[in-house]
Design a protein around this motif. Structure first.
Motif, PDB file in Angstrom:
ATOM      1  N   LEU A 147       6.002 -13.420   2.227  1.00  0.00           N
ATOM      2  CA  LEU A 147       6.821 -14.194   0.557  1.00  0.00           C
ATOM      3  C   LEU A 147       6.033 -12.967  -0.381  1.00  0.00           C
ATOM      4  O   LEU A 147       6.396 -12.614  -1.150  1.00  0.00           O
ATOM      5  N   GLU A 148       4.352 -12.731   0.043  1.00  0.00           N
ATOM      6  CA  GLU A 148       3.568 -11.806  -0.862  1.00  0.00           C
ATOM      7  C   GLU A 148       4.572 -10.297  -0.117  1.00  0.00           C
ATOM      8  O   GLU A 148       4.193  -9.404  -1.486  1.00  0.00           O
ATOM      9  N   THR A 149       4.569 -10.003   0.725  1.00  0.00           N
ATOM     10  CA  THR A 149       5.163  -8.845   1.038  1.00  0.00           C
ATOM     11  C   THR A 149       5.995  -8.247   0.486  1.00  0.00           C
ATOM     12  O   THR A 149       6.196  -7.466  -0.005  1.00  0.00           O
ATOM     13  N   VAL A 171      12.198  -7.799   9.506  1.00  0.00           N
ATOM     14  CA  VAL A 171      10.755  -8.344   9.822  1.00  0.00           C
ATOM     15  C   VAL A 171      10.958  -9.584   8.945  1.00  0.00           C
ATOM     16  O   VAL A 171      10.681 -10.352   9.216  1.00  0.00           O
ATOM     17  N   ILE A 172      10.629  -9.720   7.334  1.00  0.00           N
ATOM     18  CA  ILE A 172      11.044 -10.703   6.718  1.00  0.00           C
ATOM     19  C   ILE A 172      12.030 -11.618   7.069  1.00  0.00           C
ATOM     20  O   ILE A 172      11.434 -12.558   6.723  1.00  0.00           O
ATOM     21  N   ARG A 201       0.870  -0.927   0.080  1.00  0.00           N
ATOM     22  CA  ARG A 201      -0.137   0.007   0.148  1.00  0.00           C
ATOM     23  C   ARG A 201       1.136   1.193  -0.041  1.00  0.00           C
ATOM     24  O   ARG A 201       0.273   2.249  -0.220  1.00  0.00           O
ATOM     25  N   LEU A 202       1.790   0.812   0.555  1.00  0.00           N
ATOM     26  CA  LEU A 202       2.826   2.711   0.136  1.00  0.00           C
ATOM     27  C   LEU A 202       3.377   2.409  -1.018  1.00  0.00           C
ATOM     28  O   LEU A 202       4.055   4.155  -1.303  1.00  0.00           O
ATOM     29  N   THR A 218      10.528 -19.087  -5.478  1.00  0.00           N
ATOM     30  CA  THR A 218      10.830 -18.634  -6.621  1.00  0.00           C
ATOM     31  C   THR A 218      10.784 -17.561  -7.371  1.00  0.00           C
ATOM     32  O   THR A 218      11.563 -16.681  -7.771  1.00  0.00           O
ATOM     33  N   GLU A 219       9.208 -16.907  -7.121  1.00  0.00           N
ATOM     34  CA  GLU A 219       9.165 -15.995  -7.764  1.00  0.00           C
ATOM     35  C   GLU A 219      10.042 -14.610  -6.634  1.00  0.00           C
ATOM     36  O   GLU A 219      10.502 -13.404  -8.274  1.00  0.00           O
ATOM     37  N   CYS A 220      10.403 -14.404  -5.982  1.00  0.00           N
ATOM     38  CA  CYS A 220      10.963 -13.874  -5.217  1.00  0.00           C
ATOM     39  C   CYS A 220      12.257 -13.390  -5.716  1.00  0.00           C
ATOM     40  O   CYS A 220      12.889 -12.417  -5.869  1.00  0.00           O
TER      41      CYS A 220
END
Length: 129
Positions: free
Chosen positions: A36-38, A16-17, A1-2, A88-90
């Protein structure tokens, strides 16, 4: 959102991640999937700042892939597959914003790893253009 304003918080968000990627949170792995989405969104919005964070993020993602692969707990196979796909996407996003550095770094890992599951994740990153 940022959006791009996430850059202001990257140092704290990175901690955090990394913390969430390290810890298994039960059979459904909701926290890991969400982080992972973040991470994907963060890489997409703050891509110019990602190359300097590459070593830390690459190490954490590879460790998570290994942990998921070797997990003998009650995590369903579909959840494991979702975690591996997200990681993998990351890695693919990191490779794009670092101009191919991830592929170069993963070459050594691919050649020395004998686990098919881990090799499959690395192969997907290497084949992605």
């Amino acid at each position: 959102r940022l959006g791009i304003l996430i850059v202001r918080h990257l140092k704290r968000l990175e901690r955090v991640i990394l913390g969430y990627l390290e810890v298994c949170d039960g059979p459904e792995e909701e926290a890991r999937l969400a982080i992972l989405e973040t991470l994907q969104c963060t890489i997409e919005h703050a891509w110019p700042r990602m190359p300097c964070r590459l070593p830390v993020l690459l190490k954490a993602l590879l460790k998570m892939i290994w942990d998921v692969h070797t997990d003998q707990g009650s995590t369903p196979e579909l959840v494991k597959a979702a975690l591996l796909q997200g990681a993998t996407e990351c890695l693919i996003l990191l490779d794009r914003c670092s101009e191919g550095q991830v592929k170069v770094l993963l070459e050594g890992v691919y050649s020395s790893c004998e686990e098919n599951c881990v090799r499959e994740c690395i192969r997907k990153v290497q084949e992605n253009t």
